[in-house]
Design an enzyme around this catalytic site. Sequence first.
Site, mmCIF file in Angstrom:
data_model
loop_
_atom_site.group_PDB
_atom_site.id
_atom_site.type_symbol
_atom_site.label_atom_id
_atom_site.label_comp_id
_atom_site.label_asym_id
_atom_site.label_seq_id
_atom_site.Cartn_x
_atom_site.Cartn_y
_atom_site.Cartn_z
ATOM 1 C CG ASP A 121 1.643 5.211 4.770
ATOM 2 O OD1 ASP A 121 1.170 4.066 4.814
ATOM 3 O OD2 ASP A 121 2.779 5.506 5.212
ATOM 4 C CG HIS A 133 -0.133 0.228 2.517
ATOM 5 N ND1 HIS A 133 0.561 -0.786 3.134
ATOM 6 C CD2 HIS A 133 0.072 1.333 3.288
ATOM 7 C CE1 HIS A 133 1.149 -0.333 4.218
ATOM 8 N NE2 HIS A 133 0.882 0.966 4.336
ATOM 9 N NE ARG A 184 2.446 6.596 9.179
ATOM 10 C CZ ARG A 184 1.349 6.175 8.543
ATOM 11 N NH1 ARG A 184 1.326 4.974 8.018
ATOM 12 N NH2 ARG A 184 0.296 6.936 8.447
HETATM 13 O O1 LIG Z 1 5.569 -1.410 10.280
HETATM 14 C C1 LIG Z 1 6.034 -1.178 9.181
HETATM 15 O O2 LIG Z 1 7.130 -1.610 8.826
HETATM 16 C C2 LIG Z 1 5.283 -0.314 8.222
HETATM 17 C C3 LIG Z 1 3.861 -0.135 8.619
HETATM 18 C C4 LIG Z 1 3.159 0.853 7.742
HETATM 19 O O3 LIG Z 1 2.505 0.527 6.801
HETATM 20 C C5 LIG Z 1 3.343 2.282 8.020
HETATM 21 O O4 LIG Z 1 3.950 2.637 9.020
HETATM 22 O O5 LIG Z 1 2.869 3.095 7.215
HETATM 23 FE FE LIG Z 2 1.917 2.253 5.660
#
Ligand SMILES: O=C(O)CCC(=O)C(=O)O
Ligand SMILES: [Fe+2]
Length: 277
Positions: free
Chosen positions: A97, A95, A265
């Site tokens: 974001d 995906h 994040r």
């Molecule tokens: O945990 C991860 O490595 C990525 C998870 C994810 O899709 C994100 O943080 O946008």
């Molecule tokens: Fe993600």
Amino acid sequence: MDITPYSAGCGALVAGVQLADLDDKGLEVLRRAYVDHGLLFFREQNLPPEEHLRFARRFGDIVVNKFFKTTDAFPEIAEVRKEKTQEMNIGGGWHTDHSYDDEPAMGSILVARGLPTTGGDTLFANLYAAYEALSPGFQKMLAGLRAVHSNRHLYGEGGYYRQTDLSEQLGGIDRVGDAVHPVVVRHPQSGRNVLYVNPGHTIGIEGWSKEESAALLKFLYKHVDQPQFTCRFHWEPGSIAFWDNRCTWHMAENDYQGQFRLMHRITLKGSALGEAA
Ligand SMILES: O=C(O)CCC(=O)C(=O)O
Ligand SMILES: [Fe+2]
């Protein structure tokens, strides 16, 4: 600062810099590298949450994810958390974001906070490279199309994640929505054309039937998911990945059942995406 390709077709590794100590000249070098590669990896960083925020703010404005929990102390930092006892992870399929927003997020800065002893890698794909490998005739056909993106099937009432053990971590059930973007967009910073559909959030091609959409998207997804366009990042303490959501995909491997993993994040605000040039 030393910037080298991470794999043949995907990402760059930035060495010789601590993001917490970056001067303005270094920031400009990073901005350039971010536009050129769309995906930067860093190792052995000492970036506590305050510094994570400070770095993100120097790069752009922050946008908060509507569905994930945030850290208690920092409402602008989302937690990508998987408990030992939890089976489902966040972002386990390809995906990009926030493509379901009218102004999709520019980028995401992911910092490792708690890692499993094995597994938990993140895979990435380079959508410039994938797009450029398509034939001129096929590119031309894609140029007139628009795709619908959504989060309802994941985060809405009865959505995929709501039916898993991730559901207690999720908010925003009443904040679901859709957006329409060109299938090939002109990247706002690089000016390059790039394929902008993704398996997680794209639900169809505007004006096409479900079957027609599924056939085209299946072809494109299989095309992108090839070794020459993708790479695997193994996380270590101090590792950071900083990706551009307009020209990459990512997915988090869920191969560490019974172990804890926590990432922080920060997502940077983007802009509406225009058609291919
Ligand atoms: O945990 C991860 O490595 C990525 C998870 C994810 O899709 C994100 O943080 O946008
Ligand atoms: Fe993600």
